[in-house]
Design an enzyme around this catalytic site. Structure first.
Site, PDB file in Angstrom:
ATOM      1  N   GLU A  17       1.021  -1.223  -0.151  1.00  9.21           N
ATOM      2  CA  GLU A  17       0.043  -0.011  -0.026  1.00  9.21           C
ATOM      3  C   GLU A  17       1.070   1.373  -0.326  1.00  9.21           C
ATOM      4  OE1 GLU A  17      -3.582  -0.112   2.235  1.00  9.21           O
ATOM      5  OE2 GLU A  17      -2.453   2.212   3.144  1.00  9.21           O
ATOM      6  N   TYR A  49      -6.552   7.247  -0.502  1.00  9.74           N
ATOM      7  CA  TYR A  49      -7.658   8.072  -1.090  1.00  9.74           C
ATOM      8  C   TYR A  49      -8.052   9.027  -0.258  1.00  9.74           C
ATOM      9  CZ  TYR A  49     -11.754  10.043  -3.231  1.00  9.74           C
ATOM     10  OH  TYR A  49     -12.771  10.908  -3.531  1.00  9.74           O
ATOM     11  N   ALA A  51      -7.229  12.116   2.262  1.00  8.39           N
ATOM     12  CA  ALA A  51      -6.980  13.344   2.999  1.00  8.39           C
ATOM     13  C   ALA A  51      -6.588  13.987   1.538  1.00  8.39           C
ATOM     14  CB  ALA A  51      -5.944  12.503   3.993  1.00  8.39           C
ATOM     15  N   ARG A 108     -15.585   3.785   3.710  1.00 16.58           N
ATOM     16  CA  ARG A 108     -17.018   4.718   4.497  1.00 16.58           C
ATOM     17  C   ARG A 108     -15.882   6.010   4.926  1.00 16.58           C
ATOM     18  NH1 ARG A 108     -19.139   4.978  10.440  1.00 16.58           N
ATOM     19  NH2 ARG A 108     -17.081   5.718  10.028  1.00 16.58           N
ATOM     20  N   ASP A 110     -13.368   7.954   7.535  1.00 20.00           N
ATOM     21  CA  ASP A 110     -13.495   8.480   8.866  1.00 20.00           C
ATOM     22  C   ASP A 110     -14.556   9.588   8.782  1.00 20.00           C
ATOM     23  OD1 ASP A 110     -12.139   6.545   9.943  1.00 20.00           O
ATOM     24  OD2 ASP A 110     -10.288   7.456   9.582  1.00 20.00           O
ATOM     25  N   HIS A 146     -14.046  -2.231  14.302  1.00 22.16           N
ATOM     26  CA  HIS A 146     -13.695  -0.888  14.651  1.00 22.16           C
ATOM     27  C   HIS A 146     -14.009   0.481  15.671  1.00 22.16           C
ATOM     28  CE1 HIS A 146     -15.484   2.995  12.174  1.00 22.16           C
ATOM     29  NE2 HIS A 146     -14.756   2.600  11.618  1.00 22.16           N
ATOM     30  N   LYS A 163     -20.913  -6.859   4.347  1.00 25.55           N
ATOM     31  CA  LYS A 163     -20.381  -6.222   2.842  1.00 25.55           C
ATOM     32  C   LYS A 163     -19.837  -7.230   2.037  1.00 25.55           C
ATOM     33  CE  LYS A 163     -17.263  -3.264   6.183  1.00 25.55           C
ATOM     34  NZ  LYS A 163     -15.750  -2.869   6.345  1.00 25.55           N
ATOM     35  N   GLN A 174      -7.109  -3.971   8.653  1.00 21.96           N
ATOM     36  CA  GLN A 174      -6.647  -3.356   9.117  1.00 21.96           C
ATOM     37  C   GLN A 174      -5.351  -3.933  10.058  1.00 21.96           C
ATOM     38  OE1 GLN A 174      -5.772  -0.377  10.715  1.00 21.96           O
ATOM     39  NE2 GLN A 174      -7.879   0.460  10.792  1.00 21.96           N
ATOM     40  N   GLN A 210       4.860   8.005  14.569  1.00 29.51           N
ATOM     41  CA  GLN A 210       3.922   7.693  13.543  1.00 29.51           C
ATOM     42  C   GLN A 210       3.411   6.247  14.232  1.00 29.51           C
ATOM     43  OE1 GLN A 210       6.030   4.943  11.971  1.00 29.51           O
ATOM     44  NE2 GLN A 210       4.513   4.411  10.427  1.00 29.51           N
TER      45      GLN A 210
HETATM   46  P1  FAD Z   1     -18.206   0.641   7.459  1.00 30.50           P
HETATM   47  O1  FAD Z   1     -18.046  -0.521   6.265  1.00 30.50           O
HETATM   48  O2  FAD Z   1     -19.547   1.999   6.656  1.00 30.50           O
HETATM   49  O3  FAD Z   1     -17.856   0.785   8.949  1.00 30.50           O
HETATM   50  C1  FAD Z   1     -18.204   1.948   9.443  1.00 30.50           C
HETATM   51  C2  FAD Z   1     -18.565   1.797  10.597  1.00 30.50           C
HETATM   52  O4  FAD Z   1     -19.937   1.403  10.827  1.00 30.50           O
HETATM   53  C3  FAD Z   1     -18.127   0.810  11.680  1.00 30.50           C
HETATM   54  O5  FAD Z   1     -18.415  -0.119  13.304  1.00 30.50           O
HETATM   55  C4  FAD Z   1     -19.777   0.095  11.066  1.00 30.50           C
HETATM   56  O6  FAD Z   1     -19.392  -1.673  12.692  1.00 30.50           O
HETATM   57  C5  FAD Z   1     -20.458   0.050  10.954  1.00 30.50           C
HETATM   58  N1  FAD Z   1     -21.336  -0.506  10.589  1.00 30.50           N
HETATM   59  C6  FAD Z   1     -21.210  -0.732   8.944  1.00 30.50           C
HETATM   60  N2  FAD Z   1     -22.750  -1.595   8.689  1.00 30.50           N
HETATM   61  C7  FAD Z   1     -23.493  -1.350   9.377  1.00 30.50           C
HETATM   62  C8  FAD Z   1     -24.766  -1.812   9.730  1.00 30.50           C
HETATM   63  N3  FAD Z   1     -25.482  -2.391   8.385  1.00 30.50           N
HETATM   64  N4  FAD Z   1     -24.732  -1.791  10.653  1.00 30.50           N
HETATM   65  C9  FAD Z   1     -24.061  -1.295  12.085  1.00 30.50           C
HETATM   66  N5  FAD Z   1     -23.698  -0.712  12.037  1.00 30.50           N
HETATM   67  C10 FAD Z   1     -22.484  -1.208  10.592  1.00 30.50           C
HETATM   68  N6  FAD Z   1      -9.470   5.852   5.142  1.00 30.50           N
HETATM   69  C11 FAD Z   1      -9.310   7.070   4.347  1.00 30.50           C
HETATM   70  O7  FAD Z   1      -9.857   8.207   4.153  1.00 30.50           O
HETATM   71  N7  FAD Z   1      -8.723   6.572   2.979  1.00 30.50           N
HETATM   72  C12 FAD Z   1      -8.183   5.599   3.249  1.00 30.50           C
HETATM   73  O8  FAD Z   1      -7.763   5.607   1.787  1.00 30.50           O
HETATM   74  C13 FAD Z   1      -8.307   4.485   4.009  1.00 30.50           C
HETATM   75  N8  FAD Z   1      -8.040   3.104   3.112  1.00 30.50           N
HETATM   76  C14 FAD Z   1      -8.158   1.891   4.203  1.00 30.50           C
HETATM   77  C15 FAD Z   1      -7.236   0.869   4.182  1.00 30.50           C
HETATM   78  C16 FAD Z   1      -8.115  -0.326   5.465  1.00 30.50           C
HETATM   79  C17 FAD Z   1      -7.450  -1.279   4.862  1.00 30.50           C
HETATM   80  C18 FAD Z   1      -8.498   0.357   6.100  1.00 30.50           C
HETATM   81  C19 FAD Z   1      -8.872  -1.543   6.937  1.00 30.50           C
HETATM   82  C20 FAD Z   1      -9.034   1.507   6.448  1.00 30.50           C
HETATM   83  C21 FAD Z   1      -8.634   2.400   5.610  1.00 30.50           C
HETATM   84  N9  FAD Z   1      -9.223   3.492   6.376  1.00 30.50           N
HETATM   85  C22 FAD Z   1      -9.166   4.355   4.649  1.00 30.50           C
HETATM   86  C23 FAD Z   1     -10.017   4.388   7.050  1.00 30.50           C
HETATM   87  C24 FAD Z   1     -11.750   3.339   7.006  1.00 30.50           C
HETATM   88  O9  FAD Z   1     -12.181   4.542   5.880  1.00 30.50           O
HETATM   89  C25 FAD Z   1     -12.804   3.462   8.160  1.00 30.50           C
HETATM   90  O10 FAD Z   1     -11.685   2.535   8.986  1.00 30.50           O
HETATM   91  C26 FAD Z   1     -13.641   4.129   8.495  1.00 30.50           C
HETATM   92  O11 FAD Z   1     -14.467   5.069  10.130  1.00 30.50           O
HETATM   93  C27 FAD Z   1     -14.134   2.494   8.020  1.00 30.50           C
HETATM   94  O12 FAD Z   1     -14.771   2.151   6.889  1.00 30.50           O
HETATM   95  P2  FAD Z   1     -15.184   0.728   6.351  1.00 30.50           P
HETATM   96  O13 FAD Z   1     -14.991   0.974   5.124  1.00 30.50           O
HETATM   97  O14 FAD Z   1     -15.065  -0.168   7.103  1.00 30.50           O
HETATM   98  O15 FAD Z   1     -16.659   1.245   7.545  1.00 30.50           O
END
Ligand code: FAD
Length: 293
Positions: A17, A49, A51, A108, A110, A146, A163, A174, A210
């Site tokens: 990555e 993607y 920031a 999604r 943060d 999470h 998902k 993560q 970091q």
């Molecule tokens: P989601 O799947 O939407 O989950 C978010 C929260 O909502 C979780 O707590 C989940 O349990 C809850 N949730 C989701 N669906 C439901 C449901 N149906 N019912 C109840 N609760 C639900 N961030 C960036 O900005 N840019 C990046 O490039 C980036 N790369 C990443 C790469 C990896 C490998 C990882 C692990 C994270 C990365 N992130 C990145 C961070 C990520 O955007 C955050 O962790 C974000 O807060 C959650 O993303 P998600 O896609 O898991 O969200």
């Protein structure tokens, strides 16, 4: 090629990555990194993607295209939907399609200062991508839960199933520093019936600040032997780097030997670290992938 096809061919998928330089830095700054990483023959390289706003997000499309077009290495574009409208997302999907990028890690993002936008979670984004293009789709997963789930791993494993139903074909985890945490998590995903392969996210420690920042953002547990390394070498940058590389290598060798389906190395755009780790895994990776699947 869609990344899921790589999982069908290989026992263990090994990927890197990288992140695009800040909008205030020239994009060329990362070109040498990509060149050096490409020589290591990863199965794919993903580009983060978010920031930095739209300039940086165009950079994700540009860099994923460059990786594929110039180096013939598959790429994965991260894509977040927080604060975005459907039209914004469609523009990006069109750009990725035009640039022949085949794979998206659909996230999604943060929760920050922006409002949620038209997509409330990553499942909506995955469904939208699945129904509006021909991309391979990945999802993020959280071996320690999470942060918003208050470390409720069972809930997050249940969310992984959603998902998958929405189109995720494989998962990238993560970062974590304790392999037992990951093994317990895999057991839960198996019980839940998650079918997609899960890659273990590994971040080698480069400097103490970091790692502390990253850990405060994602809540990963730091095992005692990891803390000892950080405390012992925090004022000796090169010693800390060597110890961090050794720790990550030990983690990866154990994970590979336990039969995990993939390793995703957070390179932090540092080719020296990726090179040292990968060269030490050469025979291990080829031995595993020689075994019949
Ligand atoms: P989601 O799947 O939407 O989950 C978010 C929260 O909502 C979780 O707590 C989940 O349990 C809850 N949730 C989701 N669906 C439901 C449901 N149906 N019912 C109840 N609760 C639900 N961030 C960036 O900005 N840019 C990046 O490039 C980036 N790369 C990443 C790469 C990896 C490998 C990882 C692990 C994270 C990365 N992130 C990145 C961070 C990520 O955007 C955050 O962790 C974000 O807060 C959650 O993303 P998600 O896609 O898991 O969200």
């Amino acid at each position: 090629m869609k990344i899921i096809e790589l999982f069908e061919r290989k026992k263990l998928v090994y990927s890197f990555e990288i992140f695009p330089p800040k909008p205030t830095s020239p994009i060329e700054r990362v070109y040498d990194t990509i060149e050096e990483l490409s020589v290591l023959n990863p199965d794919y390289i993903s580009v983060t993607y978010g920031a930095g706003g739209s300039v940086n997000n165009n950079r994700t499309a540009h860099l994923t295209h460059l990786i594929k077009d110039t180096y013939d290495i598959e790429s994965v574009a991260h894509l977040t939907c927080i604060g975005a409208s459907k039209a914004d997302i469609d523009d990006i999907l069109n750009e990725l399609q035009e640039k022949k990028v085949n794979n998206i890690l659909a996230l999604r993002g943060d929760l920050g200062k922006t409002g949620v936008g038209e997509f409330t979670d990553s499942q909506m984004l995955k469904r939208h991508i699945r129904d509006n293009g021909n991309f391979g789709i990945a999802g993020a997963c959280y071996p320690e839960g999470h942060l918003e789930s208050n470390k409720d791993v069972d809930k997050d494993v249940w969310v992984m199933e959603k998902k998958e139903e929405a189109g995720a074909e494989f998962f990238i985890s993560q970062l974590f520093f304790d392999n037992n945490v990951f093994y317990d998590f895999l057991e839960k995903t198996e019980k839940q019936g998650i079918k997609g392969p899960i890659q273990a996210g590994i971040m080698p420690v480069v400097n103490k600040r970091q790692i502390e920042r990253v850990v405060s953002l994602c809540g990963a547990t730091l095992p005692k032997k990891f803390l000892r390394i950080m405390d012992k070498y925090e004022h000796d940058k090169l010693a800390l780097r060597d110890a961090g590389i050794a720790f990550a290598l030990e983690q990866i060798v154990d994970l590979a030997s336990a039969g995990v389906r993939g390793i995703h190395l957070y390179t932090m755009n540092n080719p020296h670290i990726a090179k040292t780790i990968t060269r030490n895994l050469d025979f291990i990776l080829s031995s595993i992938n020689r075994e019949a699947k």
